[in-house]
Design a protein around this motif. Structure first.
Motif, PDB file in Angstrom:
ATOM      1  N   TYR A   1     -15.993  -2.952   9.083  1.00  0.00           N
ATOM      2  CA  TYR A   1     -15.361  -4.221   9.484  1.00  0.00           C
ATOM      3  C   TYR A   1     -14.437  -4.022  10.683  1.00  0.00           C
ATOM      4  O   TYR A   1     -14.360  -4.865  11.575  1.00  0.00           O
ATOM      5  CB  TYR A   1     -14.584  -4.828   8.307  1.00  0.00           C
TER       6      TYR A   1
ATOM      7  N   ASP B   1      -8.936   7.313   4.304  1.00  0.00           N
ATOM      8  CA  ASP B   1      -7.585   7.872   4.466  1.00  0.00           C
ATOM      9  C   ASP B   1      -7.634   9.400   4.432  1.00  0.00           C
ATOM     10  O   ASP B   1      -6.951  10.071   5.208  1.00  0.00           O
ATOM     11  CB  ASP B   1      -6.658   7.338   3.364  1.00  0.00           C
TER      12      ASP B   1
ATOM     13  N   ASP C   1      -4.742  -0.356   9.258  1.00  0.00           N
ATOM     14  CA  ASP C   1      -4.033  -1.439   9.936  1.00  0.00           C
ATOM     15  C   ASP C   1      -3.604  -1.068  11.351  1.00  0.00           C
ATOM     16  O   ASP C   1      -3.280  -1.957  12.149  1.00  0.00           O
ATOM     17  CB  ASP C   1      -2.820  -1.870   9.098  1.00  0.00           C
TER      18      ASP C   1
ATOM     19  N   TYR D   1       0.817  -1.219   0.000  1.00  0.00           N
ATOM     20  CA  TYR D   1       0.000   0.000   0.000  1.00  0.00           C
ATOM     21  C   TYR D   1       0.847   1.264   0.000  1.00  0.00           C
ATOM     22  O   TYR D   1       1.558   1.538   0.972  1.00  0.00           O
ATOM     23  CB  TYR D   1      -0.890   0.042   1.243  1.00  0.00           C
TER      24      TYR D   1
ATOM     25  N   GLY E   1      -2.346   2.141   5.211  1.00  0.00           N
ATOM     26  CA  GLY E   1      -1.430   1.383   4.358  1.00  0.00           C
ATOM     27  C   GLY E   1      -0.231   0.813   5.100  1.00  0.00           C
ATOM     28  O   GLY E   1       0.813   0.554   4.498  1.00  0.00           O
TER      29      GLY E   1
ATOM     30  N   ARG F   1       0.347  -5.584   7.814  1.00  0.00           N
ATOM     31  CA  ARG F   1       0.185  -6.297   9.094  1.00  0.00           C
ATOM     32  C   ARG F   1       1.371  -7.183   9.418  1.00  0.00           C
ATOM     33  O   ARG F   1       1.253  -8.176  10.128  1.00  0.00           O
ATOM     34  CB  ARG F   1      -1.110  -7.117   9.048  1.00  0.00           C
TER      35      ARG F   1
ATOM     36  N   ASN G   1     -13.860   1.600  10.095  1.00  0.00           N
ATOM     37  CA  ASN G   1     -14.930   1.394   9.106  1.00  0.00           C
ATOM     38  C   ASN G   1     -15.780   0.222   9.615  1.00  0.00           C
ATOM     39  O   ASN G   1     -15.561  -0.292  10.712  1.00  0.00           O
ATOM     40  CB  ASN G   1     -14.352   1.143   7.698  1.00  0.00           C
TER      41      ASN G   1
ATOM     42  N   ARG H   1     -14.728  -5.826  14.430  1.00  0.00           N
ATOM     43  CA  ARG H   1     -13.634  -6.532  15.123  1.00  0.00           C
ATOM     44  C   ARG H   1     -13.374  -5.921  16.506  1.00  0.00           C
ATOM     45  O   ARG H   1     -13.127  -6.638  17.466  1.00  0.00           O
ATOM     46  CB  ARG H   1     -12.357  -6.501  14.265  1.00  0.00           C
TER      47      ARG H   1
ATOM     48  N   GLY I   1      -0.827   4.088  -1.680  1.00  0.00           N
ATOM     49  CA  GLY I   1      -1.871   5.107  -1.879  1.00  0.00           C
ATOM     50  C   GLY I   1      -2.384   5.660  -0.563  1.00  0.00           C
ATOM     51  O   GLY I   1      -2.511   6.880  -0.386  1.00  0.00           O
ATOM     52  N   ALA I   2      -2.673   4.753   0.394  1.00  0.00           N
ATOM     53  CA  ALA I   2      -3.331   5.175   1.635  1.00  0.00           C
ATOM     54  C   ALA I   2      -2.526   6.229   2.417  1.00  0.00           C
ATOM     55  O   ALA I   2      -3.074   7.272   2.785  1.00  0.00           O
ATOM     56  CB  ALA I   2      -3.627   3.948   2.494  1.00  0.00           C
TER      57      ALA I   2
HETATM   58  N1  LIG Z   1      -4.856   2.815  -2.312  1.00  0.00           N
HETATM   59  C1  LIG Z   1      -4.454   2.296  -1.170  1.00  0.00           C
HETATM   60  O1  LIG Z   1      -3.262   2.095  -0.922  1.00  0.00           O
HETATM   61  C2  LIG Z   1      -5.468   1.972  -0.130  1.00  0.00           C
HETATM   62  C3  LIG Z   1      -5.054   1.218   0.942  1.00  0.00           C
HETATM   63  N2  LIG Z   1      -5.863   0.958   1.976  1.00  0.00           N
HETATM   64  C4  LIG Z   1      -5.251   0.261   3.097  1.00  0.00           C
HETATM   65  O2  LIG Z   1      -5.508  -1.103   2.971  1.00  0.00           O
HETATM   66  C5  LIG Z   1      -5.298  -1.715   4.230  1.00  0.00           C
HETATM   67  C6  LIG Z   1      -6.456  -2.635   4.530  1.00  0.00           C
HETATM   68  O3  LIG Z   1      -7.635  -1.845   4.726  1.00  0.00           O
HETATM   69  P1  LIG Z   1      -9.097  -2.374   4.376  1.00  0.00           P
HETATM   70  O4  LIG Z   1     -10.055  -1.318   4.704  1.00  0.00           O
HETATM   71  O5  LIG Z   1      -9.095  -2.863   2.959  1.00  0.00           O
HETATM   72  O6  LIG Z   1      -9.273  -3.506   5.483  1.00  0.00           O
HETATM   73  P2  LIG Z   1      -9.528  -5.057   5.492  1.00  0.00           P
HETATM   74  O7  LIG Z   1      -8.329  -5.780   5.010  1.00  0.00           O
HETATM   75  O8  LIG Z   1     -10.031  -5.338   6.835  1.00  0.00           O
HETATM   76  O9  LIG Z   1     -10.720  -5.277   4.496  1.00  0.00           O
HETATM   77  C7  LIG Z   1     -10.505  -5.544   3.158  1.00  0.00           C
HETATM   78  C8  LIG Z   1     -11.861  -5.736   2.524  1.00  0.00           C
HETATM   79  O10 LIG Z   1     -12.306  -7.055   2.856  1.00  0.00           O
HETATM   80  C9  LIG Z   1     -13.653  -7.033   3.120  1.00  0.00           C
HETATM   81  N3  LIG Z   1     -13.902  -7.472   4.523  1.00  0.00           N
HETATM   82  C10 LIG Z   1     -13.089  -7.267   5.575  1.00  0.00           C
HETATM   83  N4  LIG Z   1     -13.615  -7.791   6.689  1.00  0.00           N
HETATM   84  C11 LIG Z   1     -14.797  -8.321   6.328  1.00  0.00           C
HETATM   85  C12 LIG Z   1     -15.821  -8.986   7.025  1.00  0.00           C
HETATM   86  N5  LIG Z   1     -15.716  -9.226   8.323  1.00  0.00           N
HETATM   87  N6  LIG Z   1     -16.912  -9.362   6.355  1.00  0.00           N
HETATM   88  C13 LIG Z   1     -17.017  -9.130   5.036  1.00  0.00           C
HETATM   89  N7  LIG Z   1     -16.076  -8.532   4.306  1.00  0.00           N
HETATM   90  C14 LIG Z   1     -14.984  -8.122   4.948  1.00  0.00           C
HETATM   91  C15 LIG Z   1     -14.148  -5.649   2.873  1.00  0.00           C
HETATM   92  O11 LIG Z   1     -14.632  -5.513   1.561  1.00  0.00           O
HETATM   93  C16 LIG Z   1     -12.929  -4.795   3.064  1.00  0.00           C
HETATM   94  O12 LIG Z   1     -12.994  -3.567   2.400  1.00  0.00           O
HETATM   95  C17 LIG Z   1      -5.176  -0.573   5.236  1.00  0.00           C
HETATM   96  O13 LIG Z   1      -3.827  -0.333   5.518  1.00  0.00           O
HETATM   97  C18 LIG Z   1      -5.729   0.579   4.481  1.00  0.00           C
HETATM   98  O14 LIG Z   1      -5.244   1.806   4.982  1.00  0.00           O
HETATM   99  C19 LIG Z   1      -7.220   1.478   2.056  1.00  0.00           C
HETATM  100  O15 LIG Z   1      -7.132   2.649   2.844  1.00  0.00           O
HETATM  101  C20 LIG Z   1      -7.797   1.777   0.686  1.00  0.00           C
HETATM  102  C21 LIG Z   1      -6.851   2.510  -0.235  1.00  0.00           C
END
Ligand SMILES: NC(=O)C1=CN([C@@H]2O[C@H](COP(=O)(O)OP(=O)(O)OC[C@H]3O[C@@H](n4cnc5c(N)ncnc54)[C@H](O)[C@@H]3O)[C@@H](O)[C@H]2O)[C@@H](O)CC1
Ligand SMILES: Nc1ncnc2c1ncn2[C@@H]1O[C@H](COP(=O)(O)OP(=O)(O)OP(=O)(O)O)[C@@H](O)[C@H]1O
Ligand SMILES: [Mg+2]
Length: 387
Positions: free
Chosen positions: A242, A309, A217, A106, A187, A190, A240, A246, A108-109
């Motif tokens: 999810y 973000d 994260d 990541y 971003g 983990r 958000n 948790r 972008g975030a």
């Molecule tokens: N362009 C980028 O670099 C971006 C990076 N991002 C980063 O990506 C990382 C992961 O963030 P996420 O928000 O994607 O987190 P998660 O990895 O928890 O979620 C990923 C996706 O999986 C699905 N999901 C997760 N838990 C679920 C559940 N219990 N039931 C059903 N579906 C579920 C959802 O669609 C969710 O958007 C963070 O570090 C975040 O900051 C995001 O901010 C988006 C933009």
């Protein structure tokens, strides 16, 4: 603005008190005071609430937790805490923010969070990320100060872990006191070694009294180690749907209950102790355990990734401004106003207004960078720079 600016904190405090006295006689201050008084919330189900939000803050935790959700007068909050563009100010006084995030996956975030802080009005925005992510993030924008200091497990030998971890902490410690707020998590990834290092960084920030927004994260990290934010009134969590699920499962040991959403949010804040939580969703629900406020201004039907973000970077700036505002007007401001809550309210409104403007222009093709482009206009519409 920097609460930790300069060599001598007493000099800074004296400066604030002096400014406070000057402000007390100025028309700008009188207008701010009016806005403070006009911060009476509107009930979510319509109508003007009889008590001011300041009184609502003073309610006992138990009764507030069981009470209604108030729609924040978010525009008044934005106007009230946004500092005037004073020609006498120098670089840094409008805010210095750092984002801890950015890894192989990541880039972008952390960029979205850090550039949003600048676009909202901070003077300096830093990113502390892994070496792999740094060049990429730098290439997005020359405005950001990027520190390639973090490491993931794959790049560290087992017998070097301790020394690498210490040198990461030493490097970031040199900078920490300069920041008005840090954002942990966009971003970040983990990786276990990275998570350990960031835990140390969070402990250090807490010792240095640096407000900390925990997102992405970072929320994964604190959900598994709640002690990192427990009883920290300078911590803001921005989960958000999810991430919230948790947190509730881990801390309250139950499932999310939509019917008692506000009570559950207040209970979560109380159980963790002192933190402010903004539960993102159709309406953003904000609580510090004493009362629950919401911002439900419609933004955009587009749910492209990255909007959270923008929000975390914006909340970092607004909560710093709110802290500064309350500190420089402490003789007139009720103690019960929580600057972290004001920061969340302001950040939520600004993002939603920017998302709405971006959607008007770009419709279904709206992406996060389009929304960032409208942060300036959104703030200008509410609090003109030339006022
Ligand atoms: N362009 C980028 O670099 C971006 C990076 N991002 C980063 O990506 C990382 C992961 O963030 P996420 O928000 O994607 O987190 P998660 O990895 O928890 O979620 C990923 C996706 O999986 C699905 N999901 C997760 N838990 C679920 C559940 N219990 N039931 C059903 N579906 C579920 C959802 O669609 C969710 O958007 C963070 O570090 C975040 O900051 C995001 O901010 C988006 C933009
Ligand atoms: N259903 C919805 N209707 C309107 N606004 C929403 C809705 N869901 C989220 N939002 C708004 O979008 C913003 C970002 O929230 P979101 O839940 O997308 O965060 P996120 O998943 O952390 O984003 P990111 O992709 O940056 O990690 C918040 O201000 C939130 O209020
Ligand atoms: Mg997110």
């Amino acid at each position: 603005m920097s609460l930790s600016m300069g060599a001598c904190p007493h000099a800074w405090r004296h400066h604030l008190q002096h400014r406070g006295r000057m402000w007390a006689t100025s028309p700008v201050f009188r207008r701010q005071l009016f806005l403070l008084r006009s911060l009476a919330p509107t009930c979510a189900h319509g109508g003007r609430a009889s008590s001011s939000s300041l009184q609502v803050h003073a309610m006992s935790a138990a009764s507030a937790a069981a009470g209604p959700v108030y729609e924040a007068d978010a525009e008044a909050v934005v106007r009230r805490i946004t500092p005037p563009l004073d020609r006498a100010r120098h670089k840094g006084q409008a805010g210095k923010i750092a984002v801890i995030g950015g890894c192989r996956e990541y880039t972008g975030a952390p960029y979205f969070a850090a550039i949003s802080a600048l676009k909202v009005g901070a003077d300096l925005s830093h990113v502390f990320c892994t070496k792999d992510a740094a060049t990429v993030i730098k290439s997005y924008s020359p405005e950001l100060i990027v520190h390639p200091i973090l490491e993931e497990s794959y790049s560290v030998k087992d017998d070097e872990r301790e020394s690498v971890s210490s040198s990461i902490l030493a490097e970031i410690s040199k900078w920490m006191e300069r920041f008005d707020c840090i954002v942990v998590g966009p971003g970040l990834g983990r990786d276990s070694f990275l998570m350990d290092c960031v835990s140390n960084i969070m402990r250090h920030a807490r010792q240095a009294n640096i407000p900390t927004v925990v997102d992405g994260d970072g929320l994964f990290l604190i959900t598994n180690n709640i002690g990192l934010v427990e009883d920290n009134s300078l911590a803001i969590l921005t989960p958000n749907v999810y991430e919230y699920k948790r947190l509730v499962q881990k801390v309250l040991n139950c499932e999310v209950n939509e019917e008692n959403a506000s009570e559950q949010l207040a209970a979560l804040c109380q159980k963790i102790g002192g933190v402010t939580i903004m539960r993102k969703g159709k309406a953003d629900l904000i609580s510090d355990g004493k009362k629950v406020t919401q911002v439900s201004t419609f933004g955009s039907p587009r749910r492209c990734g990255g909007q959270g973000d923008i929000l975390s970077g914006s909340v970092a700036v607004f909560s710093s401004w709110a802290r500064h505002f309350l500190l420089s007007n402490e003789q007139t401001t009720e103690k019960s106003v929580n600057p972290m809550v004001l920061g969340c309210i302001a950040g939520s409104l600004l993002l939603r207004r920017a998302a709405s403007l971006a959607f008007e222009k770009n419709k279904r093709s709206t992406v996060t960078t389009d929304i960032i482009e409208f942060l300036g206009q959104s703030l200008e519409d509410i609090s003109p720079a030339g006022r």
